[in-house]
Scaffold this active site. Structure first.
Site, PDB file in Angstrom:
ATOM      1  N   CYS A  75      -0.365   7.138   4.648  1.00  0.00           N
ATOM      2  CA  CYS A  75      -0.721   5.729   4.449  1.00  0.00           C
ATOM      3  C   CYS A  75      -0.372   5.325   3.024  1.00  0.00           C
ATOM      4  O   CYS A  75       0.090   4.216   2.753  1.00  0.00           O
ATOM      5  CB  CYS A  75      -2.225   5.518   4.661  1.00  0.00           C
ATOM      6  SG  CYS A  75      -2.869   6.130   6.218  1.00  0.00           S
ATOM      7  N   HIS A 133       0.922   2.115   0.658  1.00  0.00           N
ATOM      8  CA  HIS A 133      -0.282   1.344   0.319  1.00  0.00           C
ATOM      9  C   HIS A 133      -1.090   1.882  -0.855  1.00  0.00           C
ATOM     10  O   HIS A 133      -2.297   1.694  -0.898  1.00  0.00           O
ATOM     11  CB  HIS A 133      -1.177   1.219   1.563  1.00  0.00           C
ATOM     12  CG  HIS A 133      -0.564   0.422   2.672  1.00  0.00           C
ATOM     13  ND1 HIS A 133      -0.321  -0.943   2.572  1.00  0.00           N
ATOM     14  CD2 HIS A 133      -0.128   0.772   3.905  1.00  0.00           C
ATOM     15  CE1 HIS A 133       0.227  -1.373   3.699  1.00  0.00           C
ATOM     16  NE2 HIS A 133       0.362  -0.350   4.520  1.00  0.00           N
ATOM     17  N   ARG A 191      -3.449  -2.344  14.457  1.00  0.00           N
ATOM     18  CA  ARG A 191      -2.668  -2.271  13.215  1.00  0.00           C
ATOM     19  C   ARG A 191      -2.471  -0.812  12.783  1.00  0.00           C
ATOM     20  O   ARG A 191      -1.386  -0.402  12.374  1.00  0.00           O
ATOM     21  CB  ARG A 191      -3.400  -3.077  12.138  1.00  0.00           C
ATOM     22  CG  ARG A 191      -2.844  -3.060  10.730  1.00  0.00           C
ATOM     23  CD  ARG A 191      -1.463  -3.631  10.614  1.00  0.00           C
ATOM     24  NE  ARG A 191      -0.444  -2.627  10.835  1.00  0.00           N
ATOM     25  CZ  ARG A 191       0.869  -2.852  10.885  1.00  0.00           C
ATOM     26  NH1 ARG A 191       1.344  -4.060  10.749  1.00  0.00           N
ATOM     27  NH2 ARG A 191       1.720  -1.873  11.085  1.00  0.00           N
ATOM     28  N   CYS A 215       0.997   1.322  12.409  1.00  0.00           N
ATOM     29  CA  CYS A 215       1.366   1.984  11.149  1.00  0.00           C
ATOM     30  C   CYS A 215       1.805   3.427  11.427  1.00  0.00           C
ATOM     31  O   CYS A 215       2.833   3.875  10.917  1.00  0.00           O
ATOM     32  CB  CYS A 215       0.183   2.003  10.186  1.00  0.00           C
ATOM     33  SG  CYS A 215       0.027   0.509   9.185  1.00  0.00           S
TER      34      CYS A 215
END
Lengths: 197, 276
Positions: free
Chosen positions: B185, B189, B233, B237
């Protein structure tokens, strides 16, 4: 009534087992992909906790030693084919057809040809990369960055396009040409060829 | 089970979208560098097609369904039986009746099973709509419940040890690199002011940015003509991360939602959002 949902959560100490229980095979994306190699393990830390110690240096050297250079000694393919590889974001996702060639998705993170405005900024701009020339050192350096970026920058965000077999040797040569060929769109001035005006 | 009025509603939604899509096509060349979706959002003003989905969600809440022919009105979303106002803003949270931390999506399935007698596995098999579908019941319920928290402070519970453990696990998963591309992730991010192609990426380790991002889901996705939830979502991802499929209601899903919600705590719920 007994709650028969997902296995009850006694939050496990074992991160790997929690992760494995949370995913299922999906097309070509199977559970095997959740296994970490030593590099992935090493690089799974918050940004400010990634220290450069002996282990890091050893891992970096190991990656450097494992780089496979082109068998025929020729680093540069066709820049136009390389441009197509750079533009394609498909490949290796669960919904991608494995029989179709993977893309490099370079534009997701890098600016390349100045005519392409839809570029990402996670990586540095590579516009005019070819100004660095085509010396043996540049060829080997650039190839190594594409093959396995961790050989220079351990825990870089960039995928290991050669080492992980994301791109083929020929595709890598084509991307090399896209970066280094003076005729490549990467190496044109921002407003396009001057003859156009 | 769709009602008769759905066809009419869908047609209305479609017609409503047309002139705005034309506007988008006109502004794209002029604003190609960045921020075009912000500009588009401004053009849309308060006209978020999610308002129809909100209405649907409220109707589902009071609709008798399942072998027990019961509504969801007795569902406890953490603030007491049947309390919907402000409930979304405090998820994920620990529930004593299941002895686990739940996100709002799995809590709703729990209520469908326990109150209405419906088969959880059937609903969990397809919680989210595919492209071209109508929205699912779950998507509608989550959208309405998010609207019931609009303007409220994001305040997930962290009192119970399992809630704190869930956050800690979420943080570990956030940085876990795996797959052929070595993506976590954090790859996309953990930095501010970055984008993929033209898509701006929120830094989910930074309070202000994660509050804005987390607080805007569920959201109407213009490119898909559907409301998407945070659970969806996350699944999408991981698809792009080249990982296997994230299981609906799995511990990883709830842990990551906890990580984001706690990092966002103190921010404001603005959902349902409007996204590209």
């Amino acid at each position: 009534m007994v709650w028969i949902g997902v296995a009850p959560v006694a939050v496990s100490e074992d991160l790997a087992s929690v992760i494995h229980a949370s995913f299922s095979d999906s097309g070509q994306a199977t559970l095997m992909r959740l296994e970490q190699d030593p590099l992935q393990q090493r690089c799974s830390q918050p940004r400010d906790e990634r220290v450069d110690d002996d282990t890091a240096m050893a891992l970096r050297q190991e990656r450097l030693n494992a780089v496979v250079f082109p068998k025929d000694g020729n680093f540069l393919g066709d820049w136009q084919r390389g441009a197509a590889v750079a533009a394609s974001g498909r490949g290796l996702q669960s919904n991608d057809d494995p029989s179709i060639a993977n893309g490099g998705n370079c534009y997701a993170c890098h600016q390349l040809a100045p005519t392409e405005v839809a570029y990402g900024t996670l990586g540095p701009s590579l516009t005019q990369y070819g100004l660095r020339g085509q010396s043996e050192a540049m060829l080997r350096y650039t190839w190594t960055k594409l093959w396995d970026t961790h050989a220079f920058n351990l825990c870089s965000h960039m995928p290991r396009f050669g080492a992980q077999k994301i791109l083929t040797e020929q595709q890598l040569k084509d991307v090399m040409a896209f970066l280094l060929d003076p005729n490549s769109s990467v190496n044109q001035p921002a407003e396009g060829p001057s003859s156009a005006h | 089970m769709r009602r008769q009025s759905d066809d009419a509603m869908t047609l209305y939604r479609f017609v409503m979208m047309i002139p705005r899509w034309w506007l988008l096509l006109m502004v794209v060349p002029a604003l190609a560098d960045e921020g075009i979706f912000d500009q588009y959002r401004d053009l849309m003003g308060d006209d978020n097609p999610a308002i129809f989905v909100i209405e649907e969600g409220e109707e589902f809440w009071v609709q008798s369904q399942g072998p027990s022919a019961a509504t969801l009105e007795a569902c406890d979303l953490g603030l007491g039986t049947g309390v919907t106002r402000g409930a979304y803003a405090q998820f994920p949270r620990y529930f004593a009746d299941t002895d686990r931390v739940m996100d709002i999506e799995t809590r709703l399935l729990y209520c469908m099973e326990t109150l209405q007698g419906r088969d959880r596995e059937v609903i969990a098999a397809k919680p989210y709509s595919l492209r071209g579908d109508f929205g699912t019941e779950l998507e509608a319920l989550v959208t309405w419940l998010a609207a019931e928290s609009e303007g409220m402070t994001i305040a997930p519970e962290q009192a119970h040890p399992k809630e704190r453990a869930m956050y800690a696990m979420g943080e570990e998963i956030f940085f876990y690199r795996a797959g052929p591309h070595d993506f976590s992730c954090a790859t996309c991010h953990e930095q501010s002011n970055k984008r993929i192609r033209l898509q701006q990426l929120p830094n989910l380790t930074e309070h202000t940015e994660v509050a804005e991002a987390y607080g805007s889901w569920p959201a109407y996705r213009m490119s898909q003509g559907l409301v998407r939830t945070m659970g969806w979502r996350l699944q999408d991802c991981f698809r792009q991360q080249r990982w296997p499929g994230l299981i609906f209601g799995s511990e990883v899903s709830i842990a990551l939602q906890t990580y984001m919600a706690v990092n966002a705590a103190g921010g404001v719920m603005t959902a349902p959002g409007l996204k590209r």
